[in-house]
Design an enzyme around this catalytic site. Structure first.
Site, short mmCIF file in Angstrom:
data_model
loop_
_atom_site.label_atom_id
_atom_site.label_comp_id
_atom_site.label_asym_id
_atom_site.label_seq_id
_atom_site.Cartn_x
_atom_site.Cartn_y
_atom_site.Cartn_z
N HIS A 147 39.79 47.91 13.31
CA HIS A 147 38.79 48.93 13.59
C HIS A 147 37.43 48.33 13.88
CE1 HIS A 147 40.91 52.65 13.29
NE2 HIS A 147 41.71 52.02 12.46
N GLU A 191 43.84 41.94 58.17
CA GLU A 191 43.20 40.67 57.79
C GLU A 191 43.52 39.56 58.78
OE1 GLU A 191 44.23 39.73 53.71
OE2 GLU A 191 46.29 40.35 53.97
N ASN A 229 38.23 38.72 53.43
CA ASN A 229 38.27 37.30 53.05
C ASN A 229 39.14 36.53 54.05
OD1 ASN A 229 37.04 38.40 50.81
ND2 ASN A 229 38.89 38.33 49.56
N ASP A 230 40.32 37.06 54.30
CA ASP A 230 41.19 36.39 55.26
C ASP A 230 40.77 36.67 56.69
OD1 ASP A 230 43.08 34.77 53.90
OD2 ASP A 230 43.96 36.59 53.06
N CYS A 287 38.67 46.07 51.34
CA CYS A 287 38.95 45.61 49.98
C CYS A 287 38.62 44.12 49.80
CB CYS A 287 40.39 45.91 49.56
SG CYS A 287 41.60 45.02 50.53
#
Ligand code: PEP
Ligand code: MG
Length: 538
Positions: free
Chosen positions: A188, A428, A451-452, A499
């Site tokens: 807890h 991508e 990114n890619d 994304c």
């Protein structure tokens, strides 16, 4: 300077004076008594006082940490009324002719040992509770005071262990963090630290000589630094400033819409790598999950994860997100994400090699297992599936045929699947951008993996730090491509989002709105800063 590591209970940075919390031990001695009935009555009176104290603590805790967390004090009061517990005390007093303090202490130790030896983590954690209630009764019997004063200045509490009643009675405005040696993530005290939103670590080797020294608790990295060097301290002050700013934003913007001044809306979703990230998704008020990188299941495993294992992980995520959308990307192994048991050949150019959907289409048994798990989980929430590294229409058609046959197979087995599970693709590769208008007719959505896409468009290896000076995340080619993607999607009546990391680039939020992106999926901690910019945009 000493640096230690511990198990993270709650994130955040705390810097301040260390207060070593030493519990006053109730020294219990064994004394012979004559009147055992009177001694048991003395115990009963002390027990009733302890129950009254617990009721007061309950009221106090409801006001500070909410009903759910306060419930522990009701549980404690009930433990004190437990027949087995009371019988044991009466039995010791009567048969041994000893004082109530001794009978309570022995019973408390016995019950605590019994809980500690249980297999179930929940019951194990109750061991501390039974010790706590017994010590409370002994304190009442001996007239000892509660020792919960933590002084006037804010401190980092360092303790061997903390009982829930100790944590909840501490003045919250003076508490910067908890660091304990004992305790479990299920205890807890850990739950309270999370609810109070203060950084906390457990499992740290503590030392009483730290009392009064400066400490740093890094709840993100699970680090505890005692007596830090100046440079480190200054670095942490900066980190803390940024962290505080983030938290302020969080408080102001939670629950608000992602809408511009002129009424344009955009979905802000979160990227996750494992179900462990769900806490921060909820904490940061994500509207859904825009990218769940499912490869974590494969990377963590020493062999192919089974359908059941995958199903359990996907189900947990969709259930936790309630009706909110969860987009799960099928496995993206290869390139920088290598897994031994896939037995992939060494390649000259792995980023341009056998990876992601190329593996799935070459080894359909792996793909079908994942799709079965995904469709099964789709019955438990709002799940969408996304395919990575697409370059052609033929690939998409082949994927759709496999996915259709998996759905039919499950239906034939009488297994429920969700209605209208959206199927989308990641954009991508430059090839996918150029044929986006054709691809859009085949799928339910596009999600851009910047990114890619940047790596393949600029011919810059995303792993190679030496190329940083040539890397321009805002390259006009990428920005133009993003508009082409959004336009192609909308012409075909589907939605488009981003994304990749670029989605969280707040210098581009305005541009993403202008080109009509429907969704941005970013790391959980970036949701609120992006929301702020959306709400400030015209
Ligand atoms: C991307 O390429 O932008 C992407 C989101 O996927 P990953 O980073 O996992 O390759
Ligand atoms: Mg990618």
């Amino acid at each position: 300077m000493v640096q230690l590591s511990g198990k993270k209970i709650f994130n955040g940075i705390a810097i301040g004076k260390i207060k070593f919390y030493a519990r006053t031990e109730n020294k219990v001695t064994r004394e012979k008594i004559e009147d055992t009935a009177a001694e048991f009555a003395r115990y009963e009176a002390a027990r009733d006082t302890a129950i009254e104290q617990l009721n007061e603590l309950y009221e106090k805790a409801v006001a500070t940490v909410g009903e759910d967390n306060a419930e522990i004090f009701n549980v404690h009061a009930m433990m004190l009324e437990d027949d087995d517990y009371n019988d044991s005390i009466q039995n010791i007093i009567n048969t041994q002719g000893v004082n109530a303090e001794y009978a309570v202490a022995v019973t408390g130790d016995n019950f605590a040992d019994m809980f500690a030896n249980m297999d179930d983590d929940y019951f194990k954690a109750r061991s501390a509770d039974v010790k706590d209630i017994s010590e409370r009764v002994v304190r009442v019997l001996t007239g000892a005071e509660d020792n919960n004063e933590i002084g006037d200045e804010p401190v980092i509490i360092v303790a061997d262990d903390l009982a829930p009643s100790e944590t909840v009675q501490m003045d919250k405005s003076k508490l910067l963090s908890f660091v304990t040696q004992q305790g479990s993530a299920n205890s807890h005290t850990a739950i309270l630290a999370r609810t109070m939103g203060i950084p906390a670590l457990i499992g740290v080797e503590i030392d009483a000589s730290w009392n009064g020294k400066i400490g740093i608790v890094d709840g993100y990295e699970g680090k505890f630094i005692v007596d830090p060097e100046m440079e480190i301290l200054q670095g942490y002050f900066k980190k803390k400033e940024a962290d505080d700013e983030q938290k302020k934003l969080l408080l102001e913007l939670k629950g608000k819409e992602n809408v511009t001044k002129s009424g344009q809306k955009i979905n802000l979703y979160a990227n996750i790598g494992s179900p462990n990230d769900l806490g921060s998704v909820l904490e940061n008020d994500a509207g859904g999950i825009g990218l769940f990188r499912s490869e974590f299941l494969y990377l963590e495993s020493s062999t192919y994860p089974t359908e059941e294992e995958q199903f359990a992980a996907y189900k947990k995520v969709v259930e936790t997100m309630g009706g909110r959308k969860v987009i799960i990307r099928t496995l993206d192994i290869g390139a920088d994400k290598q897994v031994d048991y896939f037995d992939l050949d060494k390649e000259e150019n792995p980023a341009l090699g056998f990876r992601a959907i190329r593996i799935c289409l070459t080894r359909p048994e792996i793909f079908r297992t994942q799709l079965r798990a995904l469709y099964r989980a789709s019955a438990y929430g709002n799940l969408a599936i996304m395919y990575p590294m697409i370059i052609s229409l033929e690939e998409v058609q082949e994927i759709k045929a496999i996915s259709k046959s998996v759905r039919e197979e499950l239906k034939a087995e009488g297994i429920a699947i969700g209605d209208n599970v959206e199927e989308g693709i990641m954009i991508e590769t430059p090839a996918a951008v150029i044929i986006a208008d054709e691809l859009a007719k085949e799928v339910d959505f596009f999600s851009v993996g910047t990114n890619d896409l940047t790596q393949y468009t600029l011919a810059i290896d995303r792993q190679n730090a030496k190329l940083d000076r040539f890397y321009n995340a805002h390259h006009p080619a990428i920005l133009k491509m993003l508009k082409m993607i959004a336009d192609s999607a909308h012409k075909a009546g589907i939605w488009a989002g981003i994304c990749g990391e670029l989605g969280a680039d707040t210098e581009l939020t305005q541009y993403f709105l202008e080109i009509g992106m429907d969704e941005l999926s970013v790391s959980p901690g970036c949701i609120l800063p992006v929301r702020k910019l959306v709400r400030e945009a015209e």
